[in-house]
Motif scaffolding. Structure first.
Motif, PDB file in Angstrom:
ATOM      1  N   UNK A 198     120.878  91.812  74.554  1.00 33.97           N
ATOM      2  CA  UNK A 198     120.179  92.098  75.810  1.00 33.97           C
ATOM      3  C   UNK A 198     120.648  91.183  76.938  1.00 33.97           C
ATOM      4  N   UNK A 297     110.899  94.474  70.940  1.00 27.09           N
ATOM      5  CA  UNK A 297     110.377  94.307  72.295  1.00 27.09           C
ATOM      6  C   UNK A 297     111.447  93.857  73.281  1.00 27.09           C
ATOM      7  N   UNK A 298     112.713  93.950  72.871  1.00 28.77           N
ATOM      8  CA  UNK A 298     113.781  93.911  73.873  1.00 28.77           C
ATOM      9  C   UNK A 298     114.780  95.004  73.505  1.00 28.77           C
ATOM     10  N   UNK A 322     113.324  84.160  65.774  1.00 29.73           N
ATOM     11  CA  UNK A 322     112.043  84.007  66.461  1.00 29.73           C
ATOM     12  C   UNK A 322     111.693  85.293  67.204  1.00 29.73           C
ATOM     13  N   UNK A 323     112.695  85.886  67.870  1.00 33.04           N
ATOM     14  CA  UNK A 323     112.476  87.134  68.603  1.00 33.04           C
ATOM     15  C   UNK A 323     112.029  88.246  67.659  1.00 33.04           C
ATOM     16  N   UNK A 435     112.844 100.470  78.810  1.00 32.11           N
ATOM     17  CA  UNK A 435     112.344  99.142  78.440  1.00 32.11           C
ATOM     18  C   UNK A 435     111.230  99.224  77.417  1.00 32.11           C
ATOM     19  N   UNK A 437     109.598  96.413  76.513  1.00 26.50           N
ATOM     20  CA  UNK A 437     108.923  95.129  76.652  1.00 26.50           C
ATOM     21  C   UNK A 437     107.449  95.246  76.267  1.00 26.50           C
ATOM     22  N   UNK A 438     106.892  94.135  75.824  1.00 22.38           N
ATOM     23  CA  UNK A 438     105.454  94.091  75.525  1.00 22.38           C
ATOM     24  C   UNK A 438     104.659  94.577  76.738  1.00 22.38           C
ATOM     25  N   UNK A 439     103.782  95.537  76.493  1.00 23.32           N
ATOM     26  CA  UNK A 439     102.879  95.982  77.549  1.00 23.32           C
ATOM     27  C   UNK A 439     103.515  96.763  78.677  1.00 23.32           C
ATOM     28  N   UNK A 440     104.806  97.046  78.595  1.00 24.35           N
ATOM     29  CA  UNK A 440     105.494  97.741  79.680  1.00 24.35           C
ATOM     30  C   UNK A 440     104.837  99.103  79.972  1.00 24.35           C
ATOM     31  N   UNK A 444      99.336  96.339  75.593  1.00 23.36           N
ATOM     32  CA  UNK A 444      99.274  96.524  74.147  1.00 23.36           C
ATOM     33  C   UNK A 444     100.080  97.700  73.623  1.00 23.36           C
TER      34      UNK A 444
END
Lengths: 471, 201
Positions: A198, A297-298, A322-323, A435, A437-440, A444
């Motif tokens: 990314x 989430x990426x 970690x990701x 995307x 991403x979290x919550x995009x 949630x």
């Protein structure tokens, strides 16, 4: 701008043609041919102009539309949420006061800025295009140098038609070979990002090349360039060719008559010269690609449909580990889990990545004569009023609605959930957007990025399936 | 723009990679037409629980890190959307610098235009800094922009790179607009010689 006969890349040619000034020890002053604006990232820039008593230097090169915050169900602004209505009214006021052409939601032309620009022929090869939106990279499909900017820079372009820019490096991504059945442009770009990371394009401009890219339609090329930013590059470009010229000819803002011939002659000179070198290169064998699905989430966290989510042990880099752990916790998924069969609660077909008529035709081909699975909420949001009208003329709206999809007005919608189109907490969204991403797509919400073909298949089955089995 | 010269402050360890601008400020906070008020939306999905109360498990809500002016995050910080609101949210909350092994290009540019200093340090340095800050939250970090150094709580110095023009602007609180406006004669001359093919019909 002389090149002393040195072979140059497409990017270098467009860059060189736009350097207005270059002081020692300072970034280049880069001329911007076309400035696109929308309701969310422009108001503070206009406020700055008013504070400083400045005018818009080239209102004739500035074009506005409204897309990010607009509702897709309700055109009557008096019924909108107050904040979205306020942004739209502010844009109208700014465009009126500064003499800027606005493609208003009340008018015949409106939609996602990266869909409207190309369909009007505003997007042209060899030009520089900016917008306060990171998916401005879309326009690179025409051989334009196009990138997203922040609101301060929107103000700079409004006031001076220029930006201070440090020259990026060049990165060739060569895609060769024939795509398999059910494998699309979206799968190419998701595979590139999965491979290169990314942030693998940070500091570079991508040039997509090779036989596979040359064989793609403009809509498909736009899908690929659109997601350059998800690969970390501000811009991605494709050399203009006959496909580009055929797309542009006759569009409202395209050159006409003798101007057209002169423009095409110039556009033909833009392709990367034989012998030009890139700072980095990546090769993709298109024959090996499969439909792709993201699980994390990426946007780099994607695998082929026949693949599975990696395990922590398979990753060497602590940051990637970690990701993965944090992504799977958010997504409610397990290490090593196959992506085929992942649950789907919501299907979103739309966004500047995949809301053009070709995308809707592909999705409709899967949906035709089938039903959206029980318990799945599925919506189609065309990229523009023109796309919507074309789809309706072809009867695609009926195909979607008969299958149980909602058929909406044009806008960004659930790609970023600024309007009322939001996925609920914990819901899995099979999405054609860009995307995860979290919550995009709503607080949630859990996004699974895929192609329109794959999203349509997911709608029918209520889970992630291999669309190739339905073709 | 507020000048940036030196800064001595405590720091928050944000142990996460790919912190995108949707995390820094979710889209629903972008509906304002002014810059003010963005601090409230900073890291909203992590900082607040669904009922709107503060999430005590999120590091920014840890009282030991209250008043920190430096954020220390993982690589690819600020990826995604071009929204400058992300920078406005960070500065309004009180951050003056962000340390990361790598910043997304658009965020990096936006930060520089608002006096927020993005400092790129090696992954190993960031990782060590996380350990140290978690153990000793009151540790002070010293940033010297003119010298392009960060003095870590251990006394070690780490050097960082920054474009000389950007450094000059930050040190003196200058924005690009004045410079660009001074180029008006060159801009007009450029327009006069621009190929017709680059001009709209």
């Amino acid at each position: 701008m002389t090149n002393n006969g040195r072979p140059r890349t497409l990017f270098e040619k467009v860059w060189d043609a736009h350097v207005v000034a270059q002081d020692e020890g300072a970034p280049a002053v880069l001329y911007i041919d076309t400035h696109l604006i929308h309701e969310v990232t422009s108001p503070q820039a206009f406020a700055m102009l008013r504070e400083r008593g400045l005018r818009v230097r080239r209102p004739d090169r500035t074009f506005a539309t409204m897309d990010h915050a607009v509702p897709t169900r309700q055109v009557d602004i008096s019924l909108w949420p107050a904040d979205a209505a306020n942004q739209v009214r502010t844009l109208r006021e700014n465009c009126r006061d500064f003499g800027i052409t606005l493609f208003d939601i009340d008018g015949p032309v409106q939609g996602i800025v990266h869909v409207v620009g190309p369909e009007l022929g505003i997007t042209q090869p060899g030009t520089t295009i900016v917008c306060g939106d990171s998916h401005t990279s879309t326009h690179g499909a025409f051989g334009a140098l196009a990138f997203g900017i922040g609101t301060s820079e929107v103000g700079h372009v409004l006031a001076t038609q220029c930006l201070l820019q440090t020259k990026p490096k060049t990165f060739a991504i060569t895609v060769e070979g024939e795509l398999g059945k059910g494998v699309t442009a979206k799968d190419i770009i998701l595979a590139i990002i999965a491979r290169n990371g990314a942030d693998g394009g940070r500091g570079y401009v991508f040039e997509y090349r090779g036989s596979t890219i040359r064989g793609l339609s403009m809509a498909n090329r736009m899908t690929i360039c659109n997601m350059s930013i998800e690969g970390g590059a501000r811009a991605g470009m494709i050399a203009p060719d006959e496909t580009t010229f055929a797309y542009l000819k006759g569009r409202p803002y395209a050159p006409q008559g003798a101007d057209w011939d002169r423009a095409v002659a110039y556009w033909r000179t833009l392709a990367t010269d034989e012998g030009a070198t890139f700072d980095r290169e990546l090769f993709i064998d298109a024959t090996q690609l499969q439909p792709m699905v993201t699980y994390g989430t990426n946007p780099g966290q994607g695998v082929p449909i026949t693949g599975r989510i990696p395990t922590v042990d398979e990753l060497e880099d602590p940051a990637q580990r970690r990701s993965l752990v944090s992504a799977l916790e958010y997504m409610g998924l397990r290490q090593g889990q196959p992506v085929e069969g992942l649950p789907v609660d919501i299907v979103f077909i739309g966004s500047c990545t995949n809301s053009r008529i070709e995308d809707l035709r592909q999705a409709a081909q899967i949906v035709r004569g089938r039903r959206v699975a029980d318990g799945v909420w599925a919506i189609v949001v065309p990229g523009s009023k023109a796309v919507k009208a074309q789809a309706e003329a072809e009867g695609l709206d009926r195909i979607f609605q008969e299958a149980g999809f909602e058929w909406r007005g044009a806008g960004c919608s659930m790609c970023l959930a600024m309007n009322e189109d939001k996925a609920g907490p914990g819901k899995y969204v099979a999405s054609t957007s860009n995307r995860n991403f979290q919550g995009r797509q709503g607080p949630g919400a859990r996004s699974l990025l895929m192609s329109p073909l794959m999203a349509a298949a997911a709608a029918v089955h209520g889970r992630v399936v291999d669309v190739r089995e339905m073709l | 723009m507020q000048p940036f010269t030196t800064l001595t402050a405590t720091a928050v360890p944000l142990r996460a990679e790919n912190v995108d601008t949707d995390q820094i400020i979710p889209a629903r906070y972008l509906t304002a037409v002014t810059r003010a008020g963005m601090g409230e939306g900073l890291f909203a999905l992590w900082r607040y629980r669904p009922d709107g109360s503060l999430n005590p498990d999120f590091v920014l809500n840890d009282p030991r890190f209250a008043g920190a002016q430096i954020l220390v995050a993982g690589r690819n910080f600020g990826s995604g959307s071009s929204r400058e609101h992300a920078v406005w949210a960070l500065t309004e909350y009180g951050f003056r610098a962000v340390i990361s092994p790598g910043f997304a290009d658009i965020f990096y540019n936006n930060a520089l235009k608002n006096g927020l200093l993005p400092i790129t340090l090696p992954e190993a340095t960031v990782s060590a800094l996380w350990d140290l800050l978690e153990a000793e939250p009151a540790s002070l970090i010293h940033v010297d922009l003119a010298a392009q150094t960060v003095t870590l709580p251990t006394g070690e110095q780490a050097a960082f790179a920054i474009d000389p023009y950007r450094k000059h602007c930050l040190l003196h609180g200058l924005d690009d607009l004045g410079y660009l406006l001074s180029k008006e004669p060159e801009i007009a001359a450029y327009e006069a010689r621009q190929p017709l093919a680059l001009v709209h019909a």
